[in-house]
Design an enzyme around this catalytic site. Structure first.
Site, PDB file in Angstrom:
ATOM      1  N   GLU A   1       6.793 -12.126  -0.793  1.00  0.00           N
ATOM      2  CA  GLU A   1       7.532 -11.534   0.323  1.00  0.00           C
ATOM      3  C   GLU A   1       7.254 -12.233   1.642  1.00  0.00           C
ATOM      4  O   GLU A   1       8.167 -12.535   2.407  1.00  0.00           O
ATOM      5  CB  GLU A   1       7.226 -10.038   0.443  1.00  0.00           C
ATOM      6  CG  GLU A   1       7.837  -9.179  -0.661  1.00  0.00           C
ATOM      7  CD  GLU A   1       7.056  -9.198  -1.965  1.00  0.00           C
ATOM      8  OE1 GLU A   1       5.955  -9.800  -2.000  1.00  0.00           O
ATOM      9  OE2 GLU A   1       7.537  -8.617  -2.958  1.00  0.00           O
TER      10      GLU A   1
ATOM     11  N   HIS B   1       6.484   3.447  -3.496  1.00  0.00           N
ATOM     12  CA  HIS B   1       7.892   3.049  -3.589  1.00  0.00           C
ATOM     13  C   HIS B   1       8.822   3.978  -2.810  1.00  0.00           C
ATOM     14  O   HIS B   1      10.033   3.872  -2.960  1.00  0.00           O
ATOM     15  CB  HIS B   1       8.361   3.066  -5.046  1.00  0.00           C
ATOM     16  CG  HIS B   1       7.980   1.870  -5.856  1.00  0.00           C
ATOM     17  ND1 HIS B   1       6.703   1.620  -6.265  1.00  0.00           N
ATOM     18  CD2 HIS B   1       8.725   0.848  -6.357  1.00  0.00           C
ATOM     19  CE1 HIS B   1       6.679   0.512  -6.991  1.00  0.00           C
ATOM     20  NE2 HIS B   1       7.878   0.018  -7.056  1.00  0.00           N
TER      21      HIS B   1
END
Ligand code: TPP
Lengths: 329, 327
Positions: free
Chosen positions: B59, B128
């Site tokens: 990322e 999440h």
């Protein structure tokens, strides 16, 4: 290794390994079924196909050792000794679950047996394992830490930083990389310029070994050797287990990126039937014994499901517990 | 034309890729897998692997590369699977993209769009499910968008790409399957990325929401209407810079406000909105401003706990009822 090699250990161990693989398989098949029934929700990442790795490797660890795992951790938790009931109840979101229903499938924890949990941030567990190793060293304890992760994690900075720290400080850490060739839909060769994962570890002066992740005997032997090195104070060790997941990445994955023939070819090397065939060929296992082991695993699963179903949810009034330690100083 | 939020996002991406060769999409599993939320499904076949570029699980690396590509003359659209994983790239976004224009004395700028999913409600647990868009809305140099309607899902990308500064686009996971009618005429979705929008006019109380909170507030407004309470629903749309004028105008009219935010209360976007109302409409208020936010816990997995932790339509209606009854 082929099916004709003699199994390199005694019957009790061989049967134990087989039994653990069966327990994982049956647990996960049930999880998939109860997911379909809507009792298990969220993400569910099945380990089916990879059972030899958790079964063969976790058994090498001693009770004092630390384990850090990922979101695909049902097998590691089970073999480590988290009761199947507590795992199933966690997936059902119940208060009797091993994380009180707070974590679900991806976040199984058990402090009593030093299972530091399923981490769902890819690569997130590796630095923790380094720190656990550091704590063992500084506290002069003989435990080591073992960290399981997929090959997808080697692309994260956390992997590289962890390799370097562990090697630089010669920490007792065992890095267990389960190379199942795909990170969600991305094949290893589509994400890494260097696909030799051992070479990456070695570039940090971390000793690297490779095991056939479809063969529980290979997993067990290689892990045992790697652990011996780590325990000797030689610093961290990296093991690449070549394996394959038979199911989709998660229950949401349509699995459009893999060739059916490839999946079928790997299934032929399934860790349970190949190992049991080998034990039978050597006279270490009869069909009746195999069926008895399987029946036992199924019975354990039925009991776990019944327990999970009957167990209550945590009271909503207790939502805010366990965020911080009460009043604090 | 019947469409979904997901399809509307994809149509916008397709249009942008077709319109300008400098535009490309990159992120984890955007290509061969089809996008973790299937937003980019089919785009690889249409535009090829150079322009629909699968990245490794890196990322920080690929978001930073997006910033560099923007500096180099491209118009990247970077997808991060969820805002939770964007924390691995937050340094590049905050210390890099957001600061470059000012830090360089105006010499450089970063025309980059970063899309990501946000929000809870699908029992995905604490790693999440969080809503960190408020953190990004804290940062000068960024523009932060939260499409809550089909039209905004379809329309926000074009002005985001036209914006010379980094734009973050937050797609709430509960909205992807939202379906409805959207006219094919671009006038139906053409929009700015400056202003808030009144989604339902009313005079008794303002429900101020964004993203996943907008459908909840509209639902609450229906419930309230049946009880004779006429609630106005204001969709922030743009979380930074905030359109204070629209908020203040609404609250001056209704004299009461409930702020709905899936982030936690402490140090949050909802706190900022309440502060703006205090600064600009204190004497117009008939009641203290109320907030419906997520409870201050990492998001739990179990259904009853997650439901209890999240803003819900009935909680919004209850908060509004209390304000109206109290005055
Ligand atoms: C930092 C981060 N990025 C992305 C994801 C989404 N994601 C979850 S699992 C996964 C694939 C990981 O593959 P690998 O490490 O090989 O493990 P496997 O799933 O094959 O066991 C991805 C992309 C995530 N959970 N965390």
């Amino acid at each position: 290794m082929t099916a004709v090699d003699p199994v390199p250990f005694d019957k009790a161990l061989a049967i134990g390994l087989l039994s653990d693989m069966l327990r994982i398989r049956r647990l996960e098949e049930a999880a998939a079924e109860w997911y379909g029934a809507g009792k298990i929700r969220g993400y569910l990442h099945l380990y089916i196909g990879q059972e030899a790795v958790a079964a063969g490797a976790v058994r090498c660890l001693s009770r004092e050792d630390d384990i850090v795992a990922t979101y695909r951790e049902h097998g590691h938790a089970l073999v480590r000794g988290v009761p199947m009931k507590a795992i199933m109840a966690e997936m059902f979101g119940k208060a009797a679950g091993c994380s009180r229903g707070r974590g679900g499938s991806m976040h199984l924890f058990d402090a009593a047996i030093r299972f530091f949990g399923g981490n769902a941030i890819v690569g997130g567990g590796l630095p923790l394992a380094v720190g656990l190793g550091l704590s063992a060293r500084m506290l002069e304890e003989s435990r080591i830490s073992a960290c399981f992760f997929g090959e997808g994690a080697v692309a994260e900075g956390a992997f590289h930083e962890s390799m370097n720290l562990a090697a630089l400080w010669r920490l007792p850490v065992l890095f267990c990389c389960e190379n199942n060739l795909y990170a969600m839909g991305t094949a290893l060769e589509r994400s890494e310029s260097q696909t030799d994962l051992c070479a990456k570890a070695e570039s940090y002066k971390v000793t690297a070994l490779r095991a056939d992740g479809m063969d529980v005997a290979s997993v067990h032997e290689v892990t045992r050797d790697a652990l011996a090195r780590v325990r000797s104070g030689a610093g961290p060790c990296f093991v690449e287990y070549r394996t394959y997941r038979f199911r989709a990445h998660s229950m949401f994955d349509p699995d459009l990126y893999r060739d059916r023939d490839e999946v079928e070819a790997w299934k032929k090397r399934g860790p349970i039937h190949t190992f049991s065939a080998r034990l039978k060929a050597e006279g270490l296992l009869s069909e009746a014994e195999f069926l008895a082991l399987d029946a036992k695993a199924m019975a354990e699963v039925s009991e776990a499901v019944a327990f999970a179903e009957a167990a209550p949810f945590e009271a909503v009034e207790d939502l805010a517990r366990d965020v911080v330690a009460g009043e604090g100083p | 034309m019947k469409t979904s939020y997901r399809d509307a996002l994809r149509a916008a991406l397709r249009e942008a890729l077709a319109a300008d060769a400098r535009v490309f999409l990159m992120g984890e599993d955007v290509g061969k897998y089809g996008g973790s939320y299937a937003v980019s499904k089919g785009l690889l076949a249409e535009f090829g692997p150079e322009r629909v570029r699968d990245t490794p699980l890196s990322e920080l690396g690929f978001v930073g590369a997006g910033i560099g590509a923007a500096l180099g003359g491209l118009h990247p659209i970077v997808e991060i699977m969820t805002v939770n994983f964007s924390l691995l790239a937050m340094d590049q976004i905050v210390n890099g993209a957001a600061a470059l224009r000012h830090m360089s004395g105006g010499q450089f700028h970063v025309p980059l769009v970063i899309r990501m999913a946000t929000g809870a409600g699908r029992q995905l647990g604490a790693q999440h499910s969080h809503s960190f868009e408020g953190w990004y809305a804290h940062v000068p140099g960024l523009r932060v968008l939260a499409p809550a309607t089909l039209a905004d899902a379809r329309g926000m990308l074009a002005p985001a790409l036209a914006c010379p500064d980094p734009v973050l686009l937050f797609e709430h996971v509960r909205l992807y399957n939202l379906e409805g009618e959207l006219a094919e005429n671009p006038e139906a979705w053409r929009c700015d990325i400056r202003s808030a929008a009144v989604r339902r006019p009313g005079d008794a109380v303002s429900l101020i929401a964004y993203g996943g909170g907008v459908p909840l507030s509209l639902e609450a407004a229906e419930t309230l209407a049946a009880e004779g309470i006429d609630a106005e629903v204001v969709d922030l749309r743009v979380l930074r810079p905030l359109d204070g004028e629209t908020l203040l105008a609404s609250v001056r009219r209704t004299r009461r406000a409930v702020v709905v935010d899936e982030g936690w209360k402490s140090g949050s976007l909802s706190a900022e909105i309440v502060a703006r109302l205090m600064e600009g409409a204190f004497y117009d208020l008939d009641a203290p401003v109320a907030r419906v936010c997520s409870e201050e816990v990492p998001m739990p997995y179990a259904r009853p706990l997650e439901d209890a932790a999240l803003p819900q339509a009935h909680k919004i209606a209850a908060a509004a009822r209390k304000l109206v009854a109290g005055t």
